[in-house]
Design an enzyme around this catalytic site. Structure first.
Site, PDB file in Angstrom:
ATOM      1  N   LYS A   1       0.838  -1.205   0.000  1.00 49.00           N
ATOM      2  CA  LYS A   1       0.000   0.000   0.000  1.00 49.00           C
ATOM      3  C   LYS A   1       0.874   1.258   0.000  1.00 49.00           C
ATOM      4  O   LYS A   1       2.088   1.172   0.227  1.00 49.00           O
ATOM      5  CB  LYS A   1      -0.914  -0.014   1.232  1.00 49.00           C
ATOM      6  CG  LYS A   1      -0.164  -0.019   2.557  1.00 49.00           C
ATOM      7  CD  LYS A   1      -1.100  -0.273   3.742  1.00 49.00           C
ATOM      8  CE  LYS A   1      -0.326  -0.292   5.050  1.00 49.00           C
ATOM      9  NZ  LYS A   1      -1.170  -0.672   6.191  1.00 49.00           N
TER      10      LYS A   1
ATOM     11  N   ARG B   1     -11.051   0.546  13.935  1.00 48.60           N
ATOM     12  CA  ARG B   1     -11.015   1.375  12.723  1.00 48.60           C
ATOM     13  C   ARG B   1     -11.874   0.713  11.652  1.00 48.60           C
ATOM     14  O   ARG B   1     -12.935   1.200  11.298  1.00 48.60           O
ATOM     15  CB  ARG B   1      -9.573   1.524  12.197  1.00 48.60           C
ATOM     16  CG  ARG B   1      -8.595   2.134  13.168  1.00 48.60           C
ATOM     17  CD  ARG B   1      -7.253   2.395  12.499  1.00 48.60           C
ATOM     18  NE  ARG B   1      -6.760   1.209  11.767  1.00 48.60           N
ATOM     19  CZ  ARG B   1      -5.575   1.116  11.199  1.00 48.60           C
ATOM     20  NH1 ARG B   1      -4.731   2.143  11.237  1.00 48.60           N
ATOM     21  NH2 ARG B   1      -5.206   0.017  10.582  1.00 48.60           N
TER      22      ARG B   1
ATOM     23  N   TYR C   1      15.115  30.899   6.719  1.00 46.59           N
ATOM     24  CA  TYR C   1      13.890  31.572   7.157  1.00 46.59           C
ATOM     25  C   TYR C   1      13.868  31.729   8.672  1.00 46.59           C
ATOM     26  O   TYR C   1      14.250  30.812   9.403  1.00 46.59           O
ATOM     27  CB  TYR C   1      12.658  30.764   6.752  1.00 46.59           C
ATOM     28  CG  TYR C   1      12.314  30.834   5.279  1.00 46.59           C
ATOM     29  CD1 TYR C   1      11.963  32.044   4.676  1.00 46.59           C
ATOM     30  CD2 TYR C   1      12.309  29.682   4.505  1.00 46.59           C
ATOM     31  CE1 TYR C   1      11.627  32.089   3.328  1.00 46.59           C
ATOM     32  CE2 TYR C   1      11.969  29.721   3.159  1.00 46.59           C
ATOM     33  CZ  TYR C   1      11.633  30.929   2.580  1.00 46.59           C
ATOM     34  OH  TYR C   1      11.298  30.974   1.251  1.00 46.59           O
TER      35      TYR C   1
ATOM     36  N   MET D   1      11.081  24.678   1.641  1.00 46.38           N
ATOM     37  CA  MET D   1      10.339  23.824   0.714  1.00 46.38           C
ATOM     38  C   MET D   1      11.267  23.013  -0.189  1.00 46.38           C
ATOM     39  O   MET D   1      11.066  21.820  -0.412  1.00 46.38           O
ATOM     40  CB  MET D   1       9.404  24.691  -0.149  1.00 46.38           C
ATOM     41  CG  MET D   1       8.523  23.872  -1.077  1.00 46.38           C
ATOM     42  SD  MET D   1       7.516  24.892  -2.151  1.00 46.38           S
ATOM     43  CE  MET D   1       6.405  25.632  -0.975  1.00 46.38           C
TER      44      MET D   1
HETATM   45  C1  LIG Z   1      -0.393  -1.643   6.869  1.00 51.98           C
HETATM   46  C2  LIG Z   1      -0.972  -2.941   7.253  1.00 51.98           C
HETATM   47  C3  LIG Z   1      -0.152  -4.072   7.412  1.00 51.98           C
HETATM   48  C4  LIG Z   1       1.357  -3.995   7.365  1.00 51.98           C
HETATM   49  O1  LIG Z   1       1.817  -3.455   8.577  1.00 51.98           O
HETATM   50  P1  LIG Z   1       3.383  -3.287   8.901  1.00 51.98           P
HETATM   51  O2  LIG Z   1       3.410  -2.841  10.299  1.00 51.98           O
HETATM   52  O3  LIG Z   1       3.900  -2.257   7.955  1.00 51.98           O
HETATM   53  O4  LIG Z   1       4.014  -4.613   8.671  1.00 51.98           O
HETATM   54  C5  LIG Z   1      -0.756  -5.292   7.652  1.00 51.98           C
HETATM   55  N1  LIG Z   1      -2.109  -5.385   7.764  1.00 51.98           N
HETATM   56  C6  LIG Z   1      -2.920  -4.316   7.654  1.00 51.98           C
HETATM   57  C7  LIG Z   1      -4.381  -4.497   7.804  1.00 51.98           C
HETATM   58  C8  LIG Z   1      -2.393  -3.065   7.407  1.00 51.98           C
HETATM   59  O5  LIG Z   1      -3.193  -2.001   7.314  1.00 51.98           O
END
Ligand SMILES: *Cc1c(COP(=O)(O)O)cnc(C)c1O
Length: 364
Positions: A38, A137, A259, A307
């Protein structure tokens, strides 16, 4: 005409990512090892990473968003599973089916929609069933889970690929919430005999075999972030970030840098300005704490991060001359150390890596 040298360069070592995946796969065998790709493969490039891992034998990929799933789907064999964690939103079922993406079913409405889609298509459709065991969540609440078990016809047409849940504090092995979640998850998975179970993220793998079940879901460890923060990092670093020195100048007290005039010279000082800033993901919170590295020497950030630019003190580093590339992340500056300097975690450093870097991929 010769191609101009890039102002900043991100080098991603796909071989190191594959080596990390193989290492994790060996730790969890006979359970399988998926790959979480992801957020564009934690900032390193989901398509390149998924392709390399698929070649190495990985057959399970997880993403957060549907559009990430579409990109990864095209990068891996059709036989590989691509699961989208966000959940099935209204109107998306046909696209999921057509593109062979596996939705995570996170609430009763999503189960109903996917079951309806399967019945309309006249085929069994794969899905992952996500139970919330403490994160609050995504996923079915305990109440929704119980209602589903009392009326299994709701799953008609759904071929469950996994029953899954997600750990809250897996990087803290002594936190009792791990065992509490494990107990809750065991109950859900027992209600679905024969369906593979998926529970552990990267740190979860290191909680031991009880946490492995059938398919583990590491993300951060693949990319070299330490999944065992209390112990030395068992994973290999995978990314190197370098930025060019654009200019070097000499200043003296009472001149200031950057800055807000946040840094003030108290002696004759050589200041190098490098081509990286917060627009590249190098956070403003590095102020006073970040460092660059050149030829075995640490070069502290001075003044505010702006930036496009960061200023570093090169008074004691005569080799830091215009045009040289300094390291910001890499063998001398591991991602977890870099993150600590910015007051954040490695995940945030990697996933914020900007779009302006030239990118080089070292093939396995
Ligand atoms: C992001 C995620 C993972 C991976 O987690 P890591 O801590 O990066 O290994 C696994 N399962 C779910 C549901 C996630 O959202």
């Amino acid at each position: 005409m010769a191609k101009a040298d890039p102002a900043s360069l991100l080098t991603v070592d796909l071989g190191a990512i594959v080596a990390n995946w193989r290492d994790l796969a060996a730790r969890v065998a006979p359970a399988r090892c998926a790959a979480v790709v992801k957020a564009d493969g934690y900032g390193l490039g989901s398509v390149a990473v998924a392709r390399a891992l698929a070649k190495a034998g990985c057959r399970d990929f997880f993403v957060a968003r549907l559009n990430e799933g579409l990109a990864v789907r095209d990068a891996v064999p059709e036989a590989a599973r691509v699961t989208v964690l966000d959940g099935l939103m209204k109107g998306e079922a046909e696209l999921y089916r057509r593109r062979n993406l596996t939705p995570s079913l996170n609430d009763p409405g999503q189960i109903e929609d996917w079951s309806a889609q399967a019945k309309a298509a006249g085929e069994k459709l794969a899905a992952t069933l996500h139970f919330d065991t403490g994160m609050s969540r995504l996923g079915l609440t305990p109440k929704e889970g119980d209602a589903l078990l009392a009326d299994r016809a709701k799953l008609d047409g759904v071929a469950l690929s996994y029953v899954m849940s997600h750990l809250v504090s897996s990087e803290e092995p002594n936190n009792p919430i791990n065992a509490a979640q494990l107990a809750a998850f065991r109950k859900w998975r027992a209600a679905f005999p024969g369906v593979p179970a998926s529970f552990a993220n990267s740190s979860g793998i290191f909680l031991g075999p009880n946490y492995h079940f059938d398919v583990t879901r590491p993300g951060c460890a693949l990319y070299g972030i330490n999944p065992t923060p209390d112990r030395p990092n068992p994973m290999r670093g995978t990314a190197k970030l370098e930025a060019r020195i654009l200019q070097v100048r000499e200043i003296d007290s009472p001149q200031t840098v950057g800055y807000g005039a946040m840094w003030k010279a108290t002696r004759p000082t050589h200041v190098a300005t490098i081509a990286c800033g917060y627009a590249d993901g190098w956070l403003r919170t590095f102020q006073g704490k970040g460092q660059a590295w050149l030829d075995g020497r640490s070069l502290p950030f001075i003044g505010r991060v702006s930036m496009d630019l960061i200023t570093i003190d090169v008074t004691d580093a005569p080799m830091a001359t215009q045009g040289k590339m300094v390291e910001l992340l890499g063998p001398n500056l591991p991602v977890d150390d870099v993150a600590a300097a910015a007051g954040t975690i490695g995940y945030e450093i990697l996933t914020r890596l900007g779009a302006r870097f030239a990118r080089t991929y070292i093939e396995p």
